[in-house]
Motif scaffolding. Structure first.
Motif, PDB file in Angstrom:
ATOM      1  N   THR A 101     -25.112  21.044  24.497  1.00  0.00           N
ATOM      2  CA  THR A 101     -23.939  21.389  23.703  1.00  0.00           C
ATOM      3  C   THR A 101     -23.987  20.616  22.391  1.00  0.00           C
ATOM      4  N   LEU A 102     -22.983  20.794  21.574  1.00  0.00           N
ATOM      5  CA  LEU A 102     -22.896  20.029  20.332  1.00  0.00           C
ATOM      6  C   LEU A 102     -22.651  18.545  20.580  1.00  0.00           C
ATOM      7  N   LEU A 103     -22.366  18.173  21.829  1.00  0.00           N
ATOM      8  CA  LEU A 103     -22.054  16.781  22.163  1.00  0.00           C
ATOM      9  C   LEU A 103     -23.262  16.010  22.674  1.00  0.00           C
ATOM     10  N   HIS A 104     -24.376  16.673  22.925  1.00  0.00           N
ATOM     11  CA  HIS A 104     -25.547  16.009  23.475  1.00  0.00           C
ATOM     12  C   HIS A 104     -26.285  15.195  22.407  1.00  0.00           C
ATOM     13  N   ALA A 150     -18.687  11.508  20.899  1.00  0.00           N
ATOM     14  CA  ALA A 150     -18.615  12.952  21.157  1.00  0.00           C
ATOM     15  C   ALA A 150     -17.800  13.657  20.080  1.00  0.00           C
ATOM     16  N   ALA A 151     -16.686  13.058  19.683  1.00  0.00           N
ATOM     17  CA  ALA A 151     -15.843  13.669  18.650  1.00  0.00           C
ATOM     18  C   ALA A 151     -16.591  13.778  17.328  1.00  0.00           C
ATOM     19  N   ASP A 152     -17.312  12.730  16.957  1.00  0.00           N
ATOM     20  CA  ASP A 152     -18.078  12.764  15.710  1.00  0.00           C
ATOM     21  C   ASP A 152     -19.162  13.842  15.765  1.00  0.00           C
ATOM     22  N   ARG A 153     -19.834  13.935  16.899  1.00  0.00           N
ATOM     23  CA  ARG A 153     -20.878  14.959  17.038  1.00  0.00           C
ATOM     24  C   ARG A 153     -20.294  16.364  16.965  1.00  0.00           C
ATOM     25  N   LEU A 154     -19.146  16.551  17.586  1.00  0.00           N
ATOM     26  CA  LEU A 154     -18.526  17.871  17.578  1.00  0.00           C
ATOM     27  C   LEU A 154     -18.120  18.279  16.169  1.00  0.00           C
ATOM     28  N   VAL A 155     -17.520  17.369  15.435  1.00  0.00           N
ATOM     29  CA  VAL A 155     -17.110  17.679  14.066  1.00  0.00           C
ATOM     30  C   VAL A 155     -18.335  18.015  13.213  1.00  0.00           C
ATOM     31  N   ALA A 156     -19.391  17.231  13.355  1.00  0.00           N
ATOM     32  CA  ALA A 156     -20.604  17.484  12.564  1.00  0.00           C
ATOM     33  C   ALA A 156     -21.209  18.838  12.918  1.00  0.00           C
ATOM     34  N   GLY A 157     -21.280  19.145  14.208  1.00  0.00           N
ATOM     35  CA  GLY A 157     -21.845  20.421  14.617  1.00  0.00           C
ATOM     36  C   GLY A 157     -21.000  21.597  14.169  1.00  0.00           C
ATOM     37  N   CYS A 158     -19.688  21.461  14.320  1.00  0.00           N
ATOM     38  CA  CYS A 158     -18.794  22.538  13.895  1.00  0.00           C
ATOM     39  C   CYS A 158     -18.857  22.756  12.392  1.00  0.00           C
TER      40      CYS A 158
END
Length: 298
Positions: A102-105, A146-154
């Motif tokens: 996922t975008l969190l990995h 995880a939050a930082d990764r999600l924002v970057a991926g989104c």
């Protein structure tokens, strides 16, 4: 493939009373060839499909993608079906781990590439939206990371979608890192509220875990609603059920969608009912039409 920002238009009228347009998710037709599934749904009276990109349904990583996308586009046109693109395939990216990566990995590159391809496919199909979610936070990944990764991926996906002219619908999913409407609002704010970042609302999920009544959930996000999935569900249990077997009172929900001015697809989401897909799809459309009629009379 070339990006085409215009969405597909259909020749037929809405399949439900008023302005509601009912569709069906292809993940509920996993045992059918995609072309056969589309034909069955069109024959039943659905006006659109929620197309989950998967091994047997327009695999985005198989050879000849442009040719296959063009063939699906022609098929949708011939049947008069609108489309949204869904990205929730379970084992498309990793044959051993559901939904991974996922975008969190630690390494989300394959997920990012998948979502970029989904956006390009959506553009070429004239999709009304491309839908995606956060995924489950992997063990050992702190919430802040995880939050930082999600924002970057989104942000990367948003940029691709903006270039292609395709709306994004981010879906809160029970048990995932962003599981509710409040989490979607926080993510949208962290992204800087990009105009193309809408919400995919699963009606069953609202009953499962949201504190508000389901019609209020619709009203709360009406201005950002780009995609609706619909199914029955019970409080606290994330299990997609056939209509009438859960706890949701559907006429007020459908009335809320109509009152909100929602014009996108309302697509049945029953991913574990492929064994009886044609019969379930027929029952589902009959139920939704009747519930919409009752909602109009309230």
């Amino acid at each position: 493939m070339t990006a085409a920002p215009a969405t597909r238009t259909t020749a037929g009228p809405p399949s439900g009373p008023g302005a509601l347009r009912f569709g069906y998710g292809t993940n509920g037709f996993a045992n059918h060839r995609l072309g056969d599934a589309l034909a069955v749904l069109a024959d039943l009276g659905y006006v659109g499909v929620a197309l989950t990109l998967d091994h047997d349904h327009l695999d985005p990583f198989a050879p000849g993608l442009a040719r296959r996308v063009a063939a699906v586009s022609r098929r949708l046109d011939a049947l008069g079906l609108a489309v949204v693109v869904e990205t929730g395939a379970r084992y498309l990216l990793d044959p051993r781990h559901k939904h991974a990566p996922t975008l969190l990995h630690d390494d989300p590159a394959r997920r990012v590439e998948f979502l970029r391809r989904a956006v390009r496919i959506g553009a070429d199909l004239g999709a009304e939206a491309v839908s995606f979610w956060a995924g489950v936070r992997p063990p050992g990944v702190p919430p802040g990371v995880a939050a930082d990764r999600l924002v970057a991926g989104c942000a990367t996906v948003c940029a691709a979608a903006a270039e292609a002219g395709v709306p994004l619908g981010f879906e809160p999913e029970p048990g995932m890192f962003v599981e509710d409407i409040a989490g979607w609002w926080r993510l949208r704010e962290a992204l800087g509220a990009p105009p193309g970042f809408g919400i995919t609302l699963d009606i069953g999920h609202c009953r499962c875990l949201e504190p508000m009544p389901v019609p209020q959930c619709v009203s709360a996000v009406a201005a950002h609603l780009v995609n609706v999935q619909i199914d029955d569900m019970r409080r606290g249990v994330h299990e997609h059920l056939e209509f009438g077997t859960g706890e949701i009172d559907f006429p007020p929900v459908l009335r809320a969608l109509a009152d909100a001015g929602y014009r996108g697809l309302v697509a049945v989401e029953l991913p574990r009912h492929s064994h009886a897909a044609p019969a379930v799809a027929a029952r589902s459309l009959d139920f939704l039409r009747a519930a919409a009629s009752r909602g109009e009379g309230r």
